[in-house]
Design a protein around this motif. Sequence first.
Motif, PDB file in Angstrom:
ATOM      1  N   GLU A   1     -12.246  -4.981 -15.154  1.00 26.60           N
ATOM      2  CA  GLU A   1     -11.002  -5.413 -14.507  1.00 26.60           C
ATOM      3  C   GLU A   1      -9.791  -4.800 -15.192  1.00 26.60           C
ATOM      4  O   GLU A   1      -8.846  -4.344 -14.526  1.00 26.60           O
ATOM      5  CB  GLU A   1     -10.906  -6.943 -14.530  1.00 26.60           C
ATOM      6  N   GLU A   2      -9.795  -4.783 -16.532  1.00 21.37           N
ATOM      7  CA  GLU A   2      -8.666  -4.216 -17.265  1.00 21.37           C
ATOM      8  C   GLU A   2      -8.549  -2.721 -17.032  1.00 21.37           C
ATOM      9  O   GLU A   2      -7.431  -2.184 -16.943  1.00 21.37           O
ATOM     10  CB  GLU A   2      -8.826  -4.518 -18.752  1.00 21.37           C
ATOM     11  N   ARG A   3      -9.675  -2.043 -16.914  1.00 22.40           N
ATOM     12  CA  ARG A   3      -9.634  -0.598 -16.643  1.00 22.40           C
ATOM     13  C   ARG A   3      -8.959  -0.317 -15.310  1.00 22.40           C
ATOM     14  O   ARG A   3      -8.162   0.615 -15.182  1.00 22.40           O
ATOM     15  CB  ARG A   3     -11.055  -0.027 -16.651  1.00 22.40           C
ATOM     16  N   TRP A   4      -9.265  -1.127 -14.305  1.00 24.17           N
ATOM     17  CA  TRP A   4      -8.641  -0.925 -12.993  1.00 24.17           C
ATOM     18  C   TRP A   4      -7.136  -1.187 -13.054  1.00 24.17           C
ATOM     19  O   TRP A   4      -6.360  -0.509 -12.371  1.00 24.17           O
ATOM     20  CB  TRP A   4      -9.298  -1.817 -11.954  1.00 24.17           C
ATOM     21  N   LEU A   5      -6.718  -2.148 -13.861  1.00 26.04           N
ATOM     22  CA  LEU A   5      -5.282  -2.405 -13.991  1.00 26.04           C
ATOM     23  C   LEU A   5      -4.587  -1.236 -14.687  1.00 26.04           C
ATOM     24  O   LEU A   5      -3.465  -0.868 -14.325  1.00 26.04           O
ATOM     25  CB  LEU A   5      -5.062  -3.704 -14.770  1.00 26.04           C
ATOM     26  N   VAL A   6      -5.250  -0.640 -15.678  1.00 20.08           N
ATOM     27  CA  VAL A   6      -4.693   0.551 -16.323  1.00 20.08           C
ATOM     28  C   VAL A   6      -4.619   1.701 -15.319  1.00 20.08           C
ATOM     29  O   VAL A   6      -3.625   2.443 -15.274  1.00 20.08           O
ATOM     30  CB  VAL A   6      -5.543   0.950 -17.549  1.00 20.08           C
ATOM     31  N   VAL A   7      -5.656   1.851 -14.499  1.00 18.63           N
ATOM     32  CA  VAL A   7      -5.643   2.889 -13.460  1.00 18.63           C
ATOM     33  C   VAL A   7      -4.437   2.706 -12.555  1.00 18.63           C
ATOM     34  O   VAL A   7      -3.739   3.675 -12.203  1.00 18.63           O
ATOM     35  CB  VAL A   7      -6.950   2.838 -12.638  1.00 18.63           C
ATOM     36  N   MET A   8      -4.169   1.469 -12.166  1.00 18.51           N
ATOM     37  CA  MET A   8      -3.033   1.192 -11.281  1.00 18.51           C
ATOM     38  C   MET A   8      -1.724   1.648 -11.922  1.00 18.51           C
ATOM     39  O   MET A   8      -0.864   2.249 -11.257  1.00 18.51           O
ATOM     40  CB  MET A   8      -2.980  -0.305 -10.974  1.00 18.51           C
ATOM     41  N   TYR A   9      -1.572   1.396 -13.216  1.00 20.10           N
ATOM     42  CA  TYR A   9      -0.335   1.795 -13.882  1.00 20.10           C
ATOM     43  C   TYR A   9      -0.255   3.305 -14.048  1.00 20.10           C
ATOM     44  O   TYR A   9       0.824   3.902 -13.889  1.00 20.10           O
ATOM     45  CB  TYR A   9      -0.230   1.107 -15.246  1.00 20.10           C
ATOM     46  N   VAL A  10      -1.383   3.948 -14.354  1.00 22.48           N
ATOM     47  CA  VAL A  10      -1.388   5.410 -14.487  1.00 22.48           C
ATOM     48  C   VAL A  10      -0.982   6.067 -13.176  1.00 22.48           C
ATOM     49  O   VAL A  10      -0.258   7.084 -13.166  1.00 22.48           O
ATOM     50  CB  VAL A  10      -2.776   5.906 -14.947  1.00 22.48           C
ATOM     51  N   ARG A  11      -1.400   5.495 -12.051  1.00 20.30           N
ATOM     52  CA  ARG A  11      -1.006   6.059 -10.759  1.00 20.30           C
ATOM     53  C   ARG A  11       0.514   6.008 -10.555  1.00 20.30           C
ATOM     54  O   ARG A  11       1.096   6.871  -9.897  1.00 20.30           O
ATOM     55  CB  ARG A  11      -1.703   5.313  -9.616  1.00 20.30           C
ATOM     56  N   GLU A  12       1.145   5.024 -11.146  1.00 23.61           N
ATOM     57  CA  GLU A  12       2.611   4.963 -11.119  1.00 23.61           C
ATOM     58  C   GLU A  12       3.218   6.064 -11.991  1.00 23.61           C
ATOM     59  O   GLU A  12       4.223   6.670 -11.625  1.00 23.61           O
ATOM     60  CB  GLU A  12       3.093   3.592 -11.586  1.00 23.61           C
ATOM     61  N   LEU A  13       2.602   6.322 -13.133  1.00 23.40           N
ATOM     62  CA  LEU A  13       3.106   7.377 -14.016  1.00 23.40           C
ATOM     63  C   LEU A  13       2.972   8.746 -13.378  1.00 23.40           C
ATOM     64  O   LEU A  13       3.772   9.650 -13.677  1.00 23.40           O
ATOM     65  CB  LEU A  13       2.331   7.343 -15.349  1.00 23.40           C
ATOM     66  N   GLN A  14       1.988   8.905 -12.517  1.00 19.12           N
ATOM     67  CA  GLN A  14       1.795  10.202 -11.834  1.00 19.12           C
ATOM     68  C   GLN A  14       2.974  10.557 -10.926  1.00 19.12           C
ATOM     69  O   GLN A  14       3.174  11.723 -10.606  1.00 19.12           O
ATOM     70  CB  GLN A  14       0.505  10.169 -11.014  1.00 19.12           C
TER      71      GLN A  14
END
Length: 207
Positions: free
Chosen positions: A192-205
Amino acid sequence: MNKMRLLGVIGAVAVIAVVVASCGGNTTRSTGWEFSRNMYDPLGYNPDQPNANFKDGKTAQVPPPGTTPIGFERFPYSGSNEDYERAGAELANPFDQSEANLKQGEALYQVYCAVCHGPEGRGDGPITKDRTLDAESRQLENYPPPPSYARSDSINSSRGGLMADLSDGKIYHTITYGLNMMGSHASQLSPEERWLVVMYVRELQKK
């Protein structure tokens, strides 16, 4: 008042009688009544204890084929480049994008990722810069900066394609298995935490 004194005396006598009786008077080896015996004598078997409930007499049993341990989530992709591409095509973030999820993803990113990737994902984390151990004035080893996620930097991934174009599945796969100098973060971050990090990385992109 006399009744109260009488009740007090009776209570004191009862307490003294219980204490004296529990001592045994050197006439018995009994420890007296035991309170909540199951609190210190476990009812369950320890893994290394014999157990007559199973044919082989062992408590520790091999789980049945196909079962999933509690708290464990199977990830049906290997660490190969082929499965990296397959994960990128097949996986999507199961969490809805919300302010609360983004904040949690950002907090996790700053703890586990920013030391290398930088606070805004541009590959300028503190571990990539010159650092000195003040007590000894000793230069610490620098690590090569990872590629920036930002679209404005137009950096390619070592596996091909822009870092800004990495999909949910590819980012999740990389967090799970690691890549190059980056080790696996599967032990630090739950699925679950990995998916939340993925969500934030997509914002950084998007920067």
